[in-house]
Design a protein around this motif. Structure first.
Motif, mmCIF file in Angstrom:
data_model
loop_
_atom_site.group_PDB
_atom_site.id
_atom_site.type_symbol
_atom_site.label_atom_id
_atom_site.label_comp_id
_atom_site.label_asym_id
_atom_site.label_seq_id
_atom_site.Cartn_x
_atom_site.Cartn_y
_atom_site.Cartn_z
ATOM 1 N N LEU A 32 0.821 -1.209 0.000
ATOM 2 C CA LEU A 32 0.000 0.000 0.000
ATOM 3 C C LEU A 32 0.856 1.260 0.000
ATOM 4 O O LEU A 32 0.379 2.337 -0.356
ATOM 5 C CB LEU A 32 -0.912 0.008 1.223
ATOM 6 C CG LEU A 32 -1.912 -1.149 1.333
ATOM 7 C CD1 LEU A 32 -2.686 -1.043 2.638
ATOM 8 C CD2 LEU A 32 -2.852 -1.172 0.147
ATOM 9 N N LEU A 33 2.123 1.130 0.374
ATOM 10 C CA LEU A 33 3.019 2.278 0.462
ATOM 11 C C LEU A 33 4.038 2.295 -0.662
ATOM 12 O O LEU A 33 5.003 3.069 -0.629
ATOM 13 C CB LEU A 33 3.728 2.272 1.818
ATOM 14 C CG LEU A 33 2.811 2.227 3.035
ATOM 15 C CD1 LEU A 33 3.616 2.173 4.316
ATOM 16 C CD2 LEU A 33 1.845 3.403 3.051
ATOM 17 N N GLY A 34 3.836 1.437 -1.672
ATOM 18 C CA GLY A 34 4.708 1.458 -2.831
ATOM 19 C C GLY A 34 5.891 0.521 -2.785
ATOM 20 O O GLY A 34 6.707 0.500 -3.709
ATOM 21 N N LEU A 114 -2.024 -10.009 -1.109
ATOM 22 C CA LEU A 114 -1.561 -9.119 -2.180
ATOM 23 C C LEU A 114 -2.237 -7.752 -2.147
ATOM 24 O O LEU A 114 -2.194 -7.001 -3.120
ATOM 25 C CB LEU A 114 -1.761 -9.803 -3.534
ATOM 26 C CG LEU A 114 -0.921 -11.066 -3.731
ATOM 27 C CD1 LEU A 114 -1.111 -11.642 -5.117
ATOM 28 C CD2 LEU A 114 0.565 -10.798 -3.471
ATOM 29 N N ARG A 115 -2.865 -7.429 -1.009
ATOM 30 C CA ARG A 115 -3.434 -6.086 -0.764
ATOM 31 C C ARG A 115 -4.621 -5.776 -1.667
ATOM 32 O O ARG A 115 -4.926 -4.621 -1.932
ATOM 33 C CB ARG A 115 -2.386 -4.995 -0.920
ATOM 34 C CG ARG A 115 -1.368 -4.831 0.218
ATOM 35 C CD ARG A 115 -0.531 -6.012 0.499
ATOM 36 N NE ARG A 115 0.573 -5.692 1.407
ATOM 37 C CZ ARG A 115 1.373 -6.607 1.950
ATOM 38 N NH1 ARG A 115 1.194 -7.893 1.689
ATOM 39 N NH2 ARG A 115 2.347 -6.239 2.769
ATOM 40 N N GLU A 116 -5.325 -6.788 -2.121
ATOM 41 C CA GLU A 116 -6.525 -6.608 -2.952
ATOM 42 C C GLU A 116 -7.745 -6.834 -2.058
ATOM 43 O O GLU A 116 -8.451 -7.837 -2.154
ATOM 44 C CB GLU A 116 -6.501 -7.603 -4.121
ATOM 45 C CG GLU A 116 -5.347 -7.423 -5.069
ATOM 46 C CD GLU A 116 -5.606 -6.320 -6.096
ATOM 47 O OE1 GLU A 116 -6.700 -5.702 -6.048
ATOM 48 O OE2 GLU A 116 -4.732 -6.085 -6.941
ATOM 49 N N PHE A 117 -8.009 -5.850 -1.180
ATOM 50 C CA PHE A 117 -8.979 -6.050 -0.115
ATOM 51 C C PHE A 117 -10.423 -6.126 -0.607
ATOM 52 O O PHE A 117 -11.235 -6.858 -0.044
ATOM 53 C CB PHE A 117 -8.841 -4.939 0.930
ATOM 54 C CG PHE A 117 -7.451 -4.780 1.473
ATOM 55 C CD1 PHE A 117 -6.660 -5.884 1.749
ATOM 56 C CD2 PHE A 117 -6.915 -3.511 1.700
ATOM 57 C CE1 PHE A 117 -5.373 -5.738 2.248
ATOM 58 C CE2 PHE A 117 -5.640 -3.355 2.197
ATOM 59 C CZ PHE A 117 -4.858 -4.464 2.470
ATOM 60 N N VAL A 118 -10.757 -5.367 -1.632
ATOM 61 C CA VAL A 118 -12.125 -5.398 -2.160
ATOM 62 C C VAL A 118 -12.421 -6.763 -2.780
ATOM 63 O O VAL A 118 -13.504 -7.326 -2.583
ATOM 64 C CB VAL A 118 -12.341 -4.262 -3.181
ATOM 65 C CG1 VAL A 118 -13.721 -4.378 -3.826
ATOM 66 C CG2 VAL A 118 -12.194 -2.902 -2.502
ATOM 67 N N HIS A 167 -11.632 -4.472 7.789
ATOM 68 C CA HIS A 167 -10.793 -3.676 8.683
ATOM 69 C C HIS A 167 -9.683 -2.977 7.910
ATOM 70 O O HIS A 167 -9.410 -1.781 8.117
ATOM 71 C CB HIS A 167 -10.194 -4.600 9.750
ATOM 72 C CG HIS A 167 -9.317 -3.913 10.741
ATOM 73 N ND1 HIS A 167 -9.759 -3.561 12.001
ATOM 74 C CD2 HIS A 167 -8.018 -3.508 10.674
ATOM 75 C CE1 HIS A 167 -8.771 -2.965 12.665
ATOM 76 N NE2 HIS A 167 -7.714 -2.929 11.874
ATOM 77 N N LEU A 168 -9.062 -3.701 7.000
ATOM 78 C CA LEU A 168 -7.933 -3.142 6.248
ATOM 79 C C LEU A 168 -8.365 -2.077 5.250
ATOM 80 O O LEU A 168 -7.552 -1.269 4.805
ATOM 81 C CB LEU A 168 -7.185 -4.276 5.538
ATOM 82 C CG LEU A 168 -6.483 -5.267 6.476
ATOM 83 C CD1 LEU A 168 -5.995 -6.487 5.703
ATOM 84 C CD2 LEU A 168 -5.319 -4.600 7.214
ATOM 85 N N ALA A 301 -1.800 -0.428 6.160
ATOM 86 C CA ALA A 301 -3.148 0.138 6.032
ATOM 87 C C ALA A 301 -3.334 1.324 6.974
ATOM 88 O O ALA A 301 -3.933 2.339 6.598
ATOM 89 C CB ALA A 301 -4.195 -0.937 6.308
ATOM 90 N N ASP A 302 -2.814 1.209 8.198
ATOM 91 C CA ASP A 302 -2.906 2.320 9.146
ATOM 92 C C ASP A 302 -2.197 3.555 8.604
ATOM 93 O O ASP A 302 -2.720 4.679 8.659
ATOM 94 C CB ASP A 302 -2.288 1.923 10.489
ATOM 95 C CG ASP A 302 -3.141 0.952 11.278
ATOM 96 O OD1 ASP A 302 -4.264 0.629 10.823
ATOM 97 O OD2 ASP A 302 -2.685 0.501 12.351
#
Length: 321
Positions: A32-34, A114-118, A167-168, A301-302
């Motif tokens: 999420l931060l690159g 893999l940060r694909e939360f949806v 949550h994420l 995420a935070d």
């Protein structure tokens, strides 16, 4: 002073420097931060064992293409750090088993990785719609504990990961409701401490400290916990009955280290006061934690919700203190 001590603890836990992977390491995704998410390196012995188990899982599936055998191929791919390959495999297997809530549960987990939360939310909510009409069952462990006793179930794993996907995304109120549903179905204290930790964390984020205290109150140091000792000790820390040093005793691998590091950093954030120091602690977890660990993903995420896109400066700042 408390900030300096906490930072030193996190540096000790996560290591003095971020790991540098070889140039030819396959890329699995982006944080999420690159940060590039490169396939984790395994020792030669471990890689050989994992490849052998994957080959055996493929042979079993080829001779008997059941839902269960399809799941094991995907799990073995993921244990090798081949998360994209695992996702592709689960997608293919779902064409053969379109009503499999278990395949959806595992694919949802790897979307979170893999940060694909949806996409994870979509799979896991679908999985629950289907699974809720079936009786619950223990889920086999890919890495069994020393007693070879599975600790989670179909229902709790689906709800746990669904709540985490919400949550994420920052949809904490919605996540809290799903964590509560999961807690009602926990079959043992292992699953219960993990669920109570995330539920209480969500409640504290929404300012409901009274509800969080009630969520944490039943947890005791003598609970029978075979796997999730880190979560048990984090629950005790959050409730004022534990210490950072005790939490660190439960840490023993990359995933547990990230869990503990995030738990301590988030606890510091919620205690208020040194906002800059707390943010720097989260940045260290996001930069140096095992990237597939939920603690690392939650730290990202935070920070992302705080509008913080480059954590390097704050993480480096910790080393200077």
């Amino acid at each position: 002073m408390r900030s300096v001590v906490t930072h030193w603890i996190l540096l000790t836990l996560l290591g003095g420097s971020a790991c540098v992977a070889p140039n030819n390491t396959p890329r699995e995704g982006t944080s999420l931060l690159g940060r590039e998410l490169l396939r984790p390196e395994l020792s030669p012995d471990r890689a050989q064992r994992m490849e052998s188990r994957l080959a055996e899982a493929r042979r079993q599936h080829a001779s008997d293409p059941t839902e269960a055998n399809a799941i094991w191929v995907g799990r073995r791919l993921a244990y090798l750090g081949r998360y994209r390959d695992a996702l592709d495999w689960y997608t293919s297997a779902l064409e053969e088993h379109p009503n499999s809530y278990r395949l959806l549960r595992h694919r949802g987990h790897r979307w979170i990785t893999l940060r694909e939360f949806v996409r994870a939310e979509k799979d896991l909510s679908r999985a629950w719609q289907q699974a809720s009409h079936h009786s619950d069952a223990l889920e086999p462990d890919g890495a069994p504990n020393e007693y070879n006793l599975p600790r989670s179930t179909d229902h709790t794993n689906i709800l746990y990961h669904w709540a985490l996907s919400l949550h994420l995304q920052g949809r904490v109120d919605e996540a809290t409701k799903i964590w509560a549903m999961c807690l009602d179905r926990c079959p043992n204290q292992d699953m219960e401490v993990a669920t109570r930790y995330w539920l209480a964390h969500s409640q504290r984020l929404t300012g409901n400290f009274g509800a969080a205290a009630e969520t944490l109150r039943p947890v005791e140091s003598n609970w029978i916990v075979l796997e999730n000792r880190s979560y048990r000790d984090l629950c005790l820390l959050m409730s004022g009955r534990g210490s950072v040093s005790k939490v660190l005793e439960a840490s023993h691998d990359g995933i547990a280290d990230a869990t503990v590091a995030y738990g301590v950093a988030a606890w510091r954030t919620q205690m208020g006061g040194d906002t800059r120091g707390a943010r720097a602690a989260l940045a260290l977890v996001a930069e140096r934690g095992a990237w597939a660990a939920f603690g690392t993903i939650a730290a990202e995420a935070d920070l992302y919700r705080l509008g913080y896109g480059d954590q390097h400066d704050d993480a480096a700042e910790i080393e200077d203190q």
